[in-house]
Scaffold this motif. Sequence first.
Motif, PDB file in Angstrom:
ATOM      1  N   ASP A 277       0.833  -1.199   0.000  1.00  0.00           N
ATOM      2  CA  ASP A 277       0.000   0.000   0.000  1.00  0.00           C
ATOM      3  C   ASP A 277       0.880   1.267   0.000  1.00  0.00           C
ATOM      4  N   ASP A 278       1.941   1.275   0.845  1.00  0.00           N
ATOM      5  CA  ASP A 278       2.842   2.436   0.878  1.00  0.00           C
ATOM      6  C   ASP A 278       3.563   2.602  -0.463  1.00  0.00           C
ATOM      7  N   VAL A 279       3.987   1.487  -1.065  1.00  0.00           N
ATOM      8  CA  VAL A 279       4.687   1.576  -2.367  1.00  0.00           C
ATOM      9  C   VAL A 279       3.753   2.236  -3.387  1.00  0.00           C
ATOM     10  N   SER A 280       2.485   1.848  -3.382  1.00  0.00           N
ATOM     11  CA  SER A 280       1.606   2.431  -4.405  1.00  0.00           C
ATOM     12  C   SER A 280       1.217   3.873  -4.065  1.00  0.00           C
ATOM     13  N   ARG A 281       1.136   4.229  -2.750  1.00  0.00           N
ATOM     14  CA  ARG A 281       0.905   5.646  -2.396  1.00  0.00           C
ATOM     15  C   ARG A 281       2.062   6.518  -2.905  1.00  0.00           C
ATOM     16  N   ILE A 282       3.280   6.003  -2.776  1.00  0.00           N
ATOM     17  CA  ILE A 282       4.466   6.779  -3.201  1.00  0.00           C
ATOM     18  C   ILE A 282       4.422   7.018  -4.715  1.00  0.00           C
ATOM     19  N   GLU A 283       4.170   5.911  -5.444  1.00  0.00           N
ATOM     20  CA  GLU A 283       4.138   6.024  -6.905  1.00  0.00           C
ATOM     21  C   GLU A 283       3.016   6.970  -7.355  1.00  0.00           C
ATOM     22  N   ASN A 284       1.854   6.850  -6.701  1.00  0.00           N
ATOM     23  CA  ASN A 284       0.709   7.707  -7.075  1.00  0.00           C
ATOM     24  C   ASN A 284       1.002   9.173  -6.862  1.00  0.00           C
ATOM     25  N   LEU A 285       1.592   9.512  -5.707  1.00  0.00           N
ATOM     26  CA  LEU A 285       1.854  10.934  -5.436  1.00  0.00           C
ATOM     27  C   LEU A 285       2.881  11.482  -6.429  1.00  0.00           C
ATOM     28  N   LEU A 286       3.917  10.704  -6.709  1.00  0.00           N
ATOM     29  CA  LEU A 286       4.930  11.167  -7.667  1.00  0.00           C
ATOM     30  C   LEU A 286       4.285  11.425  -9.030  1.00  0.00           C
ATOM     31  N   LYS A 287       3.398  10.512  -9.431  1.00  0.00           N
ATOM     32  CA  LYS A 287       2.739  10.680 -10.743  1.00  0.00           C
ATOM     33  C   LYS A 287       1.809  11.897 -10.730  1.00  0.00           C
ATOM     34  N   ARG A 288       1.057  12.063  -9.642  1.00  0.00           N
ATOM     35  CA  ARG A 288       0.135  13.216  -9.568  1.00  0.00           C
ATOM     36  C   ARG A 288       0.915  14.533  -9.575  1.00  0.00           C
ATOM     37  N   ALA A 289       2.162  14.509  -9.091  1.00  0.00           N
ATOM     38  CA  ALA A 289       2.988  15.718  -9.098  1.00  0.00           C
ATOM     39  C   ALA A 289       3.558  16.008 -10.496  1.00  0.00           C
ATOM     40  N   GLY A 290       3.369  15.083 -11.432  1.00  0.00           N
ATOM     41  CA  GLY A 290       3.901  15.294 -12.792  1.00  0.00           C
ATOM     42  C   GLY A 290       5.253  14.645 -12.990  1.00  0.00           C
ATOM     43  N   LEU A 291       5.632  13.786 -12.002  1.00  0.00           N
ATOM     44  CA  LEU A 291       6.930  13.101 -12.110  1.00  0.00           C
ATOM     45  C   LEU A 291       6.725  11.699 -12.678  1.00  0.00           C
ATOM     46  N   LEU A 292       7.790  10.945 -12.821  1.00  0.00           N
ATOM     47  CA  LEU A 292       7.763   9.578 -13.394  1.00  0.00           C
ATOM     48  C   LEU A 292       7.223   9.558 -14.830  1.00  0.00           C
TER      49      LEU A 292
END
Length: 335
Positions: A277-292
């Motif tokens: 769950d934490d791994v996917s929260r991290i990936e989601n926030l980075l993507k929502r910020a316009g990263l990755l």
Amino acid sequence: MKAYPVYIDNHLLSSSEIFQKHIHGHQVFIVTQKNIAELYLGVLQKTLQDYHCDVIFIPEGEKNKNIFEWQKIIEQLILKHHERSTTLIALGGGVIGDMTGFAAACYQRGVNYIQVPTTLMAQVDSSIGGKTGINHPLAKNMLGAFHQPQCVVMDMATLTTLPEREFVSGIAEIIKYGLIWDADFFSWLENNIQLILEKNSAALKYAIERSAAIKMHIVAEDERDHGLRQLLNFGHTFGHALESATNYQTFLHGEAVAFGMKMAAELSHRHQGLSVDDVSRIENLLKRAGLLQNPVEIPDLMSYMKRDKKTQKGETQFILLKKIGSAIRHQNLSS
Ligand code: NAD
Ligand code: GLY
């Protein structure tokens, strides 16, 4: 470590009161770039009108964070008769801040300087903590010194002219502080990332203040980077390898660090029990910020990681997460 204030607000470039408090001689020497000078040098020079003021322009770009441009700063300081009581002022992003700090560390065995960071990356990271330096042709940041500024003056209004990609790159470091140190701040970022992207003044101010406070706290505990400070390198072992493998042409620093944090989160799941769950929260926030965005495959990232300054006794060191808000150093990936 000497304590120093970090001022964060809009329109601080015109605050003569702040600058006067931290300039002790009659001379100042501004180091900046032409594009930044067009926007902000006039107002800063007006603020500093009571001082003898010289200015040097460094050409833009990481490739100019080198010994030749650094030497020009020293040469002008000598030619313009700057005394030991002079104050250097770094008006720009991390490139200008790192070089100016290193010139201040060396000129006459150390003079004062003030950081005036104008990128989000410099405001939340490079202007705080006194790591100064330049690149060697064989490796990044190989020459430098720890030299703390008199103060840091963050004028948030300067961020309005920053190219969007540079702004988003800085957000990667803000997210990093939540991940390594403060789970509540990470949750706050999840709820407020859109406001930050819109440069809402209150949200942006809180994000910069919290980031600066976390960095200041860590640096005060471990100025010389012997232990705790290394947590600030979360995502950077992979990130630096990505930047280096792509010859610093493909990624901005924060963009590479964002990929690095995603990889470090996956490794943290395997080696430190970070939850899925934490791994996917991290990936989601980075993507929502316009990263990755636009990943590239680098086949031999490991060989680049071996050159990392954090390598100890030949072992690449990783910063991993036990959970969001709690990071540890991890030496051996086979364990
Ligand atoms: P940068 O200094 O190259 O600035 C990015 C670009 O933005 C440049 O083209 C610059 O001219 C332009 N710019 C700056 N401010 C602007 C503004 N307000 N409006 C419009 N354009 C503006 O890059 P950066 O991301 O700020 O810094 C990267 C550097 O920082 C790297 O050299 C890195 O090694 C260093 N760094 C140092 C530390 C440290 O602790 N010392 C930490 C992180 C990064
Ligand atoms: N940017 C990492 C540090 O200041 O230690």
